[in-house]
Design a protein around this motif. Structure first.
Motif, PDB file in Angstrom:
ATOM      1  N   ARG A 136       0.836  -1.217   0.000  1.00 19.29           N
ATOM      2  CA  ARG A 136       0.000   0.000   0.000  1.00 19.29           C
ATOM      3  C   ARG A 136       0.859   1.251   0.000  1.00 19.29           C
ATOM      4  O   ARG A 136       0.582   2.201  -0.739  1.00 19.29           O
ATOM      5  N   ARG A 137       1.895   1.268   0.836  1.00 21.79           N
ATOM      6  CA  ARG A 137       2.783   2.443   0.896  1.00 21.79           C
ATOM      7  C   ARG A 137       3.488   2.682  -0.437  1.00 21.79           C
ATOM      8  O   ARG A 137       3.757   3.826  -0.801  1.00 21.79           O
ATOM      9  N   GLN A 138       3.769   1.612  -1.163  1.00 18.97           N
ATOM     10  CA  GLN A 138       4.444   1.713  -2.459  1.00 18.97           C
ATOM     11  C   GLN A 138       3.475   2.018  -3.600  1.00 18.97           C
ATOM     12  O   GLN A 138       3.904   2.291  -4.710  1.00 18.97           O
ATOM     13  N   GLY A 139       2.175   1.913  -3.340  1.00 17.70           N
ATOM     14  CA  GLY A 139       1.192   2.116  -4.394  1.00 17.70           C
ATOM     15  C   GLY A 139       1.099   0.933  -5.344  1.00 17.70           C
ATOM     16  O   GLY A 139       0.676   1.078  -6.489  1.00 17.70           O
ATOM     17  N   ALA A 140       1.485  -0.247  -4.860  1.00 18.31           N
ATOM     18  CA  ALA A 140       1.463  -1.447  -5.695  1.00 18.31           C
ATOM     19  C   ALA A 140       0.055  -2.020  -5.773  1.00 18.31           C
ATOM     20  O   ALA A 140      -0.630  -2.146  -4.767  1.00 18.31           O
ATOM     21  N   ALA A 141      -0.352  -2.376  -6.978  1.00 21.59           N
ATOM     22  CA  ALA A 141      -1.666  -2.975  -7.196  1.00 21.59           C
ATOM     23  C   ALA A 141      -1.562  -4.482  -7.416  1.00 21.59           C
ATOM     24  O   ALA A 141      -2.577  -5.164  -7.497  1.00 21.59           O
ATOM     25  N   ALA A 142      -0.332  -5.000  -7.520  1.00 20.66           N
ATOM     26  CA  ALA A 142      -0.128  -6.430  -7.763  1.00 20.66           C
ATOM     27  C   ALA A 142       1.079  -6.912  -6.959  1.00 20.66           C
ATOM     28  O   ALA A 142       1.987  -6.137  -6.652  1.00 20.66           O
ATOM     29  N   VAL A 143       1.044  -8.201  -6.633  1.00 16.76           N
ATOM     30  CA  VAL A 143       2.169  -8.845  -5.955  1.00 16.76           C
ATOM     31  C   VAL A 143       2.640  -9.989  -6.843  1.00 16.76           C
ATOM     32  O   VAL A 143       1.841 -10.839  -7.241  1.00 16.76           O
ATOM     33  N   LEU A 144       3.921  -9.986  -7.174  1.00 13.46           N
ATOM     34  CA  LEU A 144       4.524 -11.022  -7.995  1.00 13.46           C
ATOM     35  C   LEU A 144       5.080 -12.107  -7.078  1.00 13.46           C
ATOM     36  O   LEU A 144       5.791 -11.807  -6.117  1.00 13.46           O
ATOM     37  N   ARG A 145       4.729 -13.355  -7.361  1.00 13.25           N
ATOM     38  CA  ARG A 145       5.219 -14.480  -6.568  1.00 13.25           C
ATOM     39  C   ARG A 145       5.620 -15.609  -7.498  1.00 13.25           C
ATOM     40  O   ARG A 145       5.047 -15.772  -8.575  1.00 13.25           O
ATOM     41  N   GLY A 146       6.579 -16.395  -7.079  1.00 10.57           N
ATOM     42  CA  GLY A 146       7.014 -17.552  -7.839  1.00 10.57           C
ATOM     43  C   GLY A 146       6.427 -18.820  -7.245  1.00 10.57           C
ATOM     44  O   GLY A 146       6.302 -18.937  -6.030  1.00 10.57           O
ATOM     45  N   ILE A 147       6.072 -19.755  -8.101  1.00 15.61           N
ATOM     46  CA  ILE A 147       5.530 -21.037  -7.662  1.00 15.61           C
ATOM     47  C   ILE A 147       6.459 -22.136  -8.175  1.00 15.61           C
ATOM     48  O   ILE A 147       6.637 -22.295  -9.383  1.00 15.61           O
ATOM     49  N   ARG A 148       7.045 -22.897  -7.260  1.00 15.56           N
ATOM     50  CA  ARG A 148       7.946 -23.976  -7.647  1.00 15.56           C
ATOM     51  C   ARG A 148       7.254 -25.338  -7.636  1.00 15.56           C
ATOM     52  O   ARG A 148       7.606 -26.217  -8.395  1.00 15.56           O
ATOM     53  N   ALA A 149       6.309 -25.507  -6.732  1.00 13.15           N
ATOM     54  CA  ALA A 149       5.638 -26.801  -6.591  1.00 13.15           C
ATOM     55  C   ALA A 149       4.205 -26.573  -6.115  1.00 13.15           C
ATOM     56  O   ALA A 149       3.838 -25.460  -5.726  1.00 13.15           O
ATOM     57  N   ILE A 150       3.413 -27.613  -6.121  1.00 14.87           N
ATOM     58  CA  ILE A 150       2.018 -27.518  -5.658  1.00 14.87           C
ATOM     59  C   ILE A 150       1.959 -27.007  -4.222  1.00 14.87           C
ATOM     60  O   ILE A 150       1.081 -26.225  -3.875  1.00 14.87           O
ATOM     61  N   SER A 151       2.906 -27.415  -3.393  1.00 12.08           N
ATOM     62  CA  SER A 151       2.919 -26.948  -2.003  1.00 12.08           C
ATOM     63  C   SER A 151       3.074 -25.430  -1.940  1.00 12.08           C
ATOM     64  O   SER A 151       2.485 -24.775  -1.068  1.00 12.08           O
ATOM     65  N   ASP A 152       3.856 -24.842  -2.846  1.00 13.00           N
ATOM     66  CA  ASP A 152       3.979 -23.381  -2.910  1.00 13.00           C
ATOM     67  C   ASP A 152       2.633 -22.753  -3.251  1.00 13.00           C
ATOM     68  O   ASP A 152       2.250 -21.726  -2.690  1.00 13.00           O
ATOM     69  N   TYR A 153       1.930 -23.352  -4.210  1.00 13.52           N
ATOM     70  CA  TYR A 153       0.624 -22.829  -4.604  1.00 13.52           C
ATOM     71  C   TYR A 153      -0.340 -22.861  -3.426  1.00 13.52           C
ATOM     72  O   TYR A 153      -1.044 -21.883  -3.165  1.00 13.52           O
ATOM     73  N   GLU A 154      -0.381 -23.972  -2.713  1.00 16.64           N
ATOM     74  CA  GLU A 154      -1.283 -24.102  -1.571  1.00 16.64           C
ATOM     75  C   GLU A 154      -0.946 -23.072  -0.494  1.00 16.64           C
ATOM     76  O   GLU A 154      -1.834 -22.465   0.095  1.00 16.64           O
ATOM     77  N   TYR A 155       0.338 -22.848  -0.257  1.00 16.69           N
ATOM     78  CA  TYR A 155       0.778 -21.842   0.718  1.00 16.69           C
ATOM     79  C   TYR A 155       0.341 -20.449   0.286  1.00 16.69           C
ATOM     80  O   TYR A 155      -0.224 -19.681   1.071  1.00 16.69           O
ATOM     81  N   GLU A 156       0.585 -20.104  -0.979  1.00 16.78           N
ATOM     82  CA  GLU A 156       0.218 -18.788  -1.495  1.00 16.78           C
ATOM     83  C   GLU A 156      -1.291 -18.587  -1.478  1.00 16.78           C
ATOM     84  O   GLU A 156      -1.782 -17.495  -1.203  1.00 16.78           O
ATOM     85  N   LEU A 157      -2.047 -19.639  -1.760  1.00 15.18           N
ATOM     86  CA  LEU A 157      -3.507 -19.551  -1.743  1.00 15.18           C
ATOM     87  C   LEU A 157      -4.003 -19.234  -0.339  1.00 15.18           C
ATOM     88  O   LEU A 157      -4.881 -18.396  -0.147  1.00 15.18           O
ATOM     89  N   GLN A 158      -3.417 -19.867   0.662  1.00 16.70           N
ATOM     90  CA  GLN A 158      -3.785 -19.576   2.046  1.00 16.70           C
ATOM     91  C   GLN A 158      -3.426 -18.143   2.431  1.00 16.70           C
ATOM     92  O   GLN A 158      -4.171 -17.476   3.143  1.00 16.70           O
ATOM     93  N   MET A 159      -2.279 -17.670   1.952  1.00 13.40           N
ATOM     94  CA  MET A 159      -1.846 -16.300   2.252  1.00 13.40           C
ATOM     95  C   MET A 159      -2.800 -15.281   1.615  1.00 13.40           C
ATOM     96  O   MET A 159      -3.073 -14.247   2.200  1.00 13.40           O
ATOM     97  N   ALA A 160      -3.279 -15.596   0.401  1.00 14.99           N
ATOM     98  CA  ALA A 160      -4.176 -14.685  -0.301  1.00 14.99           C
ATOM     99  C   ALA A 160      -5.475 -14.543   0.458  1.00 14.99           C
ATOM    100  O   ALA A 160      -6.093 -13.519   0.494  1.00 14.99           O
TER     101      ALA A 160
END
Length: 103
Positions: free
Chosen positions: A79-103
């Motif tokens: 918010r302080r940076q004025g960012a409208a998007a967050v870029l993330r890398g996904i290496r495996a399904i476990s990363d996706y599940e983690y990111e989904l929970q964070m979202a």
């Protein structure tokens, strides 16, 4: 439409995978801030200053990329940076599940 994005992480150390995502993100967004997390709860291999220096070196040719440090919540820094998007890398399904929970 111009969009500012944030690529948060510890980057300890920055990897070729990180650099690949930064280069791709630079093509997708008007501006990309690579945000190095300062987390005192972790015992990093490199200091925050060293990680920032390494990232600045590998992004020097990308005019729409900057490197910054932050602590606390990513969403507050975005918010302080004025960012409208967050870029993330996904290496495996476990990363996706983690990111989904964070979202």
């Amino acid at each position: 439409m111009s969009v500012k994005a944030l690529f948060p992480g510890t980057f300890d150390p920055p990897t070729n995978g990180h650099v690949d995502l930064i280069q791709r993100g630079a093509l997708l967004f008007e501006h990309l801030t690579v945000a190095v997390l300062n987390n005192p709860g972790k015992n990093p291999l490199f200091s925050v200053v060293e990680r920032v220096e390494m990232l600045k070196e590998v992004t020097a040719s990308l005019t729409n990329v900057s490197v910054a440090t932050f602590d606390g919540l990513t969403v507050e820094f975005a918010r302080r940076q004025g960012a409208a998007a967050v870029l993330r890398g996904i290496r495996a399904i476990s990363d996706y599940e983690y990111e989904l929970q964070m979202a």
